[in-house]
Write a protein that holds these residues in place. Structure first.
Motif, PDB file in Angstrom:
ATOM      1  N   ASP A 133       6.825   3.274   9.052  1.00 48.64           N
ATOM      2  CA  ASP A 133       5.169   2.903   8.448  1.00 48.64           C
ATOM      3  C   ASP A 133       5.288   2.202   7.556  1.00 48.64           C
ATOM      4  O   ASP A 133       5.328   1.330   6.899  1.00 48.64           O
ATOM      5  CB  ASP A 133       4.727   4.534   8.265  1.00 48.64           C
ATOM      6  CG  ASP A 133       3.787   4.393  10.310  1.00 48.64           C
ATOM      7  OD1 ASP A 133       3.413   3.956  11.022  1.00 48.64           O
ATOM      8  OD2 ASP A 133       3.517   5.731   9.905  1.00 48.64           O
ATOM      9  N   LEU A 134       5.990   2.958   5.788  1.00 45.41           N
ATOM     10  CA  LEU A 134       6.999   2.360   5.387  1.00 45.41           C
ATOM     11  C   LEU A 134       7.893   0.913   5.535  1.00 45.41           C
ATOM     12  O   LEU A 134       7.136   0.151   4.596  1.00 45.41           O
ATOM     13  CB  LEU A 134       6.930   3.185   4.667  1.00 45.41           C
ATOM     14  CG  LEU A 134       7.200   4.359   3.518  1.00 45.41           C
ATOM     15  CD1 LEU A 134       7.624   5.117   2.332  1.00 45.41           C
ATOM     16  CD2 LEU A 134       5.764   3.435   2.606  1.00 45.41           C
ATOM     17  N   ALA A 166       7.678  -1.307   7.820  1.00 46.10           N
ATOM     18  CA  ALA A 166       6.339  -1.728   8.633  1.00 46.10           C
ATOM     19  C   ALA A 166       5.877  -2.186   7.228  1.00 46.10           C
ATOM     20  O   ALA A 166       5.089  -3.882   7.183  1.00 46.10           O
ATOM     21  CB  ALA A 166       5.670  -1.441   9.287  1.00 46.10           C
ATOM     22  N   ALA A 167       4.893  -1.827   6.646  1.00 46.49           N
ATOM     23  CA  ALA A 167       4.144  -2.274   5.627  1.00 46.49           C
ATOM     24  C   ALA A 167       4.781  -3.165   4.561  1.00 46.49           C
ATOM     25  O   ALA A 167       4.540  -4.608   4.470  1.00 46.49           O
ATOM     26  CB  ALA A 167       3.631  -0.571   4.183  1.00 46.49           C
ATOM     27  N   LEU A 175       5.351  -6.526   6.207  1.00 51.20           N
ATOM     28  CA  LEU A 175       3.880  -7.103   5.734  1.00 51.20           C
ATOM     29  C   LEU A 175       3.686  -8.102   5.249  1.00 51.20           C
ATOM     30  O   LEU A 175       3.400  -9.186   4.553  1.00 51.20           O
ATOM     31  CB  LEU A 175       2.963  -6.295   6.203  1.00 51.20           C
ATOM     32  CG  LEU A 175       1.446  -7.418   6.182  1.00 51.20           C
ATOM     33  CD1 LEU A 175       1.469  -8.427   7.577  1.00 51.20           C
ATOM     34  CD2 LEU A 175      -0.049  -6.449   6.433  1.00 51.20           C
ATOM     35  N   LEU A 176       4.187  -6.999   3.625  1.00 52.61           N
ATOM     36  CA  LEU A 176       4.312  -7.509   2.555  1.00 52.61           C
ATOM     37  C   LEU A 176       5.289  -8.766   2.675  1.00 52.61           C
ATOM     38  O   LEU A 176       4.605 -10.330   1.868  1.00 52.61           O
ATOM     39  CB  LEU A 176       4.503  -6.938   1.188  1.00 52.61           C
ATOM     40  CG  LEU A 176       3.889  -5.763   0.584  1.00 52.61           C
ATOM     41  CD1 LEU A 176       2.350  -4.692   1.960  1.00 52.61           C
ATOM     42  CD2 LEU A 176       3.727  -5.053  -0.804  1.00 52.61           C
ATOM     43  N   TRP A 218       5.387 -10.775   4.669  1.00 54.43           N
ATOM     44  CA  TRP A 218       5.425 -11.876   5.328  1.00 54.43           C
ATOM     45  C   TRP A 218       4.692 -12.741   4.814  1.00 54.43           C
ATOM     46  O   TRP A 218       4.564 -13.956   4.206  1.00 54.43           O
ATOM     47  CB  TRP A 218       4.851 -11.647   6.329  1.00 54.43           C
ATOM     48  CG  TRP A 218       4.246 -12.330   7.799  1.00 54.43           C
ATOM     49  CD1 TRP A 218       4.873 -13.371   8.468  1.00 54.43           C
ATOM     50  CD2 TRP A 218       2.996 -12.418   7.694  1.00 54.43           C
ATOM     51  NE1 TRP A 218       3.898 -13.760   9.210  1.00 54.43           N
ATOM     52  CE2 TRP A 218       2.326 -13.154   8.326  1.00 54.43           C
ATOM     53  CE3 TRP A 218       2.057 -11.477   7.276  1.00 54.43           C
ATOM     54  CZ2 TRP A 218       0.842 -14.025   8.458  1.00 54.43           C
ATOM     55  CZ3 TRP A 218       0.976 -11.868   7.041  1.00 54.43           C
ATOM     56  CH2 TRP A 218       0.232 -13.175   8.581  1.00 54.43           C
ATOM     57  N   LEU A 250       8.030   0.621  -2.047  1.00 58.11           N
ATOM     58  CA  LEU A 250       8.120   0.623  -0.993  1.00 58.11           C
ATOM     59  C   LEU A 250       9.059   1.156  -0.310  1.00 58.11           C
ATOM     60  O   LEU A 250       9.839   1.674   0.443  1.00 58.11           O
ATOM     61  CB  LEU A 250       7.499  -0.429  -0.115  1.00 58.11           C
ATOM     62  CG  LEU A 250       5.706  -0.918   0.059  1.00 58.11           C
ATOM     63  CD1 LEU A 250       5.454  -1.665   0.758  1.00 58.11           C
ATOM     64  CD2 LEU A 250       5.263   0.601   0.088  1.00 58.11           C
ATOM     65  N   LEU A 293       5.154  -5.592  12.929  1.00 64.70           N
ATOM     66  CA  LEU A 293       5.398  -4.728  11.543  1.00 64.70           C
ATOM     67  C   LEU A 293       5.685  -3.331  13.226  1.00 64.70           C
ATOM     68  O   LEU A 293       5.812  -2.332  12.886  1.00 64.70           O
ATOM     69  CB  LEU A 293       4.048  -4.157  11.598  1.00 64.70           C
ATOM     70  CG  LEU A 293       4.100  -4.868   9.594  1.00 64.70           C
ATOM     71  CD1 LEU A 293       3.277  -6.257  10.221  1.00 64.70           C
ATOM     72  CD2 LEU A 293       2.255  -4.040   9.928  1.00 64.70           C
TER      73      LEU A 293
END
Lengths: 498, 498
Positions: free
Chosen positions: B15-16, B18-19, B22-23, B25, B46, B233
């Motif tokens: 999950d970290l 994936a986050a 997103l940041l 991207w 992160l 993600l």
């Protein structure tokens, strides 16, 4: 060294929270639909890790050992200690129970609202109230359990203070509202639903937000979402959203409302970056900024005199045969409505006072959940002369209680009251007053940055209000403003001494 | 219980990550410019927290104690253990030194490229090579230090294997290239720069990606960025980017390239969700999918016969007087170029082989950094008959070495070779072959999902290639494909036995 360690820890927590805000924002504006489940999981992980990192025993030790140098570090330690104490007062098992109950309540509320069947939501609301009472006991309070809940949104504010302000506000605005309800239309309101191309609406709203309020694409952006909101990762990374409706002013006023939130976050001093001080002082103070931009400035006559040509250029078919003053009257229509979020400046606070009183009754046990719809409808009839045709348009209309947000509603009205109290304080500076009167907001923005924005969470709302306005929060300024503005718009005789 | 704890831990790490994606991207597609510094800080946090969480001693203990049930859990433990062993072999101090050096090298490279002055970059590249050698020593290797670096991108692949394949590839494509360089134009290439409205380009490219390759907005979206990429993600939350250039096929082929990456990630079995197995087997296998969609399918005659009407509808001014076969010839122009990313199917691999050889020389110490530009230019002249007018268009053109990515380049060519080897294996199924020949890719996509996509990282590239194609990776299929396709396009006599 310890202070550095503490700052590093707080910075990590802040970065995790910023990342979560980007994930939440993106969920509302551009996420592919099938991604919802995974996104919920990612957000839960970020929240859990951030909570673990912040409430771990070593954070407590770092806070205890910290020897802050100077005012900036002192405020960081003070605010972080306050957050830490609050965060560690609730046992993990309780927080988990609350989270589960909120999830279930939220789904029950969605179904209850869709079917307009309060009975489906009632047991969940009872559970929410029970949890809120337990939370208040765990957090501790002196006078009233409501104080412990309100403190999450308005640090240091008390239910007794809110109760006194609201009683005064009701007593002094109900007569005005009664007179306004008897007055006729002040304009032709059909101009507000003339066709206005969505892209042109958004471009006009942003252009004005930039020129009037200083919102720039260098540090902010605008997107569309179902419910408008402001979010930010830092003072240099701000996002607002808007939506486009047949009632075209919704996009404009929504944008300027969120611009008020955005410029508050923008104005927090860089020295608080990546610390818990780096945000608005409270929801109420935040709302004072958004309401000031939206209503006190955006719904003022000088504003429309200044920006009418830009509106004409953006949408000639909307402004055909219209003049600034007529538009000013139209966007200030007073009309009692069932729905809080559609309410005008005069009726809005009645929606809030109703909810506050019901929350108090539920918490005190003097009002049973099963009697809530009836109590709701009775109060609405008494204040606004309306009775909801169903609970979906009555007691079930807001998301807040289903999300466990009890003690949150008053912040909207506190923000309304504070917006006028702040503006009047700012106008004591002749440069600010002259600027506002011709819709040039540079001096006002500078005053707000100095008196409100820069402090972040380093002052409590009551400290900030006393320091910026020289007075405690009261309904005085707001009541005078309503009388002055709406008696003129509706051609009523001025009443003195309200 | 322990297996659950391990899965929970791996889920949090996932999950970290994936986050963070997103940041990253969002940084490329929509972030306000002033947000850059804060975003870098958030990404660093992160990454650090994810690394801490994954490499902490309790993860090691959980892995040791794990008793996986069944094949799915066994693969999770196997891949997680492999990642853990690799991640814990590098001391924190070394990783920090590497990160600092990469940051400095990246800035030096930007300046060196802008000024076309290799001397500005040379000391940083020397440092990168030194760090790469130390990294290889820390990671350990049997035959060649390059093996330890390559393993990060192609698990289990060895430099000797790559060297043998590349030697074969060069020997068998250089004569073809020589003949093609002597051939005349195969089409009027000016059609490829006819005006094509940007929005229409993107819509056409997406429409075809959806219809041909199954990329849908339910789980994916497309945005613009300076350099096209795919990120995700989860398998339900995929993003590709594209860019629009005067050479309009760039947007189309770029979109279909990224669609290949996207559909690989989409196809990874849901049972690996939130584990380190949930991604492509390697960069090379990933590239085989993107190149297959972009080149083997997107640059094929049946493809343009099928989608030419859609192109006509999207851009009648582009297709005026054009027919599918002429367009097919035009988009398959072979033309030696200075720049790797602009190269065609025949010349592209020469750019890669050049870089691979130079990397080997630098690592072995047989090539000094100061002699690199000369070695670069000599090899380019020998293979493609070109000499860069300056180092910006020569040795300084790629970002990779400045980012410490040594051992990465071969994956591009391995992907090219594998794309054809896989397609030929798939075509042994008559349904797949018949579909591909009329540009109906459903059967092929099903074959790829079964043979390649679903396995995620549970197989190494060599395992996957053997299982899917029945053969080890070789240049055979690719060489035959080039001869078959380009001899026909350029009207050359077929050479047998290449």
């Amino acid at each position: 060294m310890t202070m550095n360690d503490l700052m590093r820890r707080l910075g990590q927590v802040s970065d995790l929270e910023a990342a979560a805000r980007l994930l939440s924002w993106e969920q509302e504006v551009s996420m592919p639909p099938e991604a919802a489940t995974g996104r919920g999981q990612q957000l839960a992980t970020l929240a859990a890790l951030g909570h673990e990192l912040f409430t771990g025993p070593d954070t407590g030790a770092l806070l205890q050992a910290a020897q802050p140098q100077g005012e900036t570090q002192a405020a960081v330690v003070r605010v972080a200690q306050r957050d830490y104490d609050k965060a560690t007062k609730l046992p993990t098992a309780f927080v988990e129970e609350q989270t589960r109950a909120q999830n279930e309540a939220h789904h029950a509320w969605l179904e209850a609202r869709a079917k307009s069947d309060f009975a489906l939501f009632a047991p969940h609301l009872e559970r929410m109230i029970g949890l809120a009472r337990r939370q208040a006991d765990l957090m501790g309070f002196e006078d009233h359990p409501y104080d412990a809940l309100l403190d999450d949104y308005e640090p240091g504010m008390r239910a007794a203070q809110v109760r006194a302000i609201f009683a005064d506000l009701r007593a002094r605005t109900l007569p005005l509202l009664t007179r306004l309800r008897q007055a006729g239309d002040a304009a032709d309101y059909s101009v507000l639903t003339r066709p206005f191309a969505p892209e042109a609406q958004k471009a006009f709203a942003w252009r004005v937000a930039e020129e009037a309020f200083g919102l720039r694409r260098d540090f902010a952006r605008q997107d569309e979402s179902a419910h408008p909101f402001q979010s930010n990762l830092s003072r240099s990374d701000i996002r607002i959203t808007t939506r486009v409706e047949p009632y075209w002013p919704a996009c404009c006023f929504g944008t300027w409302h969120e611009a008020g939130h955005a410029m508050y976050e923008r104005g927090v001093s860089e020295r608080w970056a990546r610390t818990p001080v780096s945000s608005g002082a409270s929801l109420g103070v935040h709302e004072s900024q958004s309401r000031m931009f939206e209503n006190l400035l955006g719904r003022s006559l000088p504003f429309w005199e200044r920006y009418f040509p830009a509106l004409q250029a953006a949408a000639p078919e909307v402004t055909a045969g219209l003049d600034p003053e007529t538009l000013y009257r139209a966007v200030n229509r007073v009309q009692p409505s069932l729905i809080r979020v559609e309410a005008d400046e005069v009726t809005y606070n009645f929606h809030i006072m109703l909810r506050f009183e019901l929350e108090l009754g539920l918490l005190e046990g003097t009002l049973a959940v099963r009697d809530l719809p009836e109590a709701w409808n009775a109060r609405l009839q008494a204040d606004l002369g309306l009775t909801p045709p169903d609970d979906a348009r009555g007691v079930l209309q807001d998301i807040h209680w289903s999300a466990g947000l009890i003690g949150y509603f008053p912040t909207y009205t506190l923000g309304n009251l504070l917006s006028v109290q702040l503006l009047e304080a700012a106008r004591r500076d002749p440069g600010v007053a002259a600027g506002v009167d011709r819709a040039e907001y540079g001096p006002l923005l500078a005053w707000l940055a100095e008196q409100v924005h820069q402090h972040g969470r380093s002052l409590t709302p009551n400290e900030l209000i006393a320091q910026a306005t020289g007075q405690p929060l009261s309904a005085d300024a707001y009541v005078s403003y309503l009388h002055r503005k709406y008696e003129a718009i509706y051609g009523l005789n001025a009443v003195t001494g309200v």
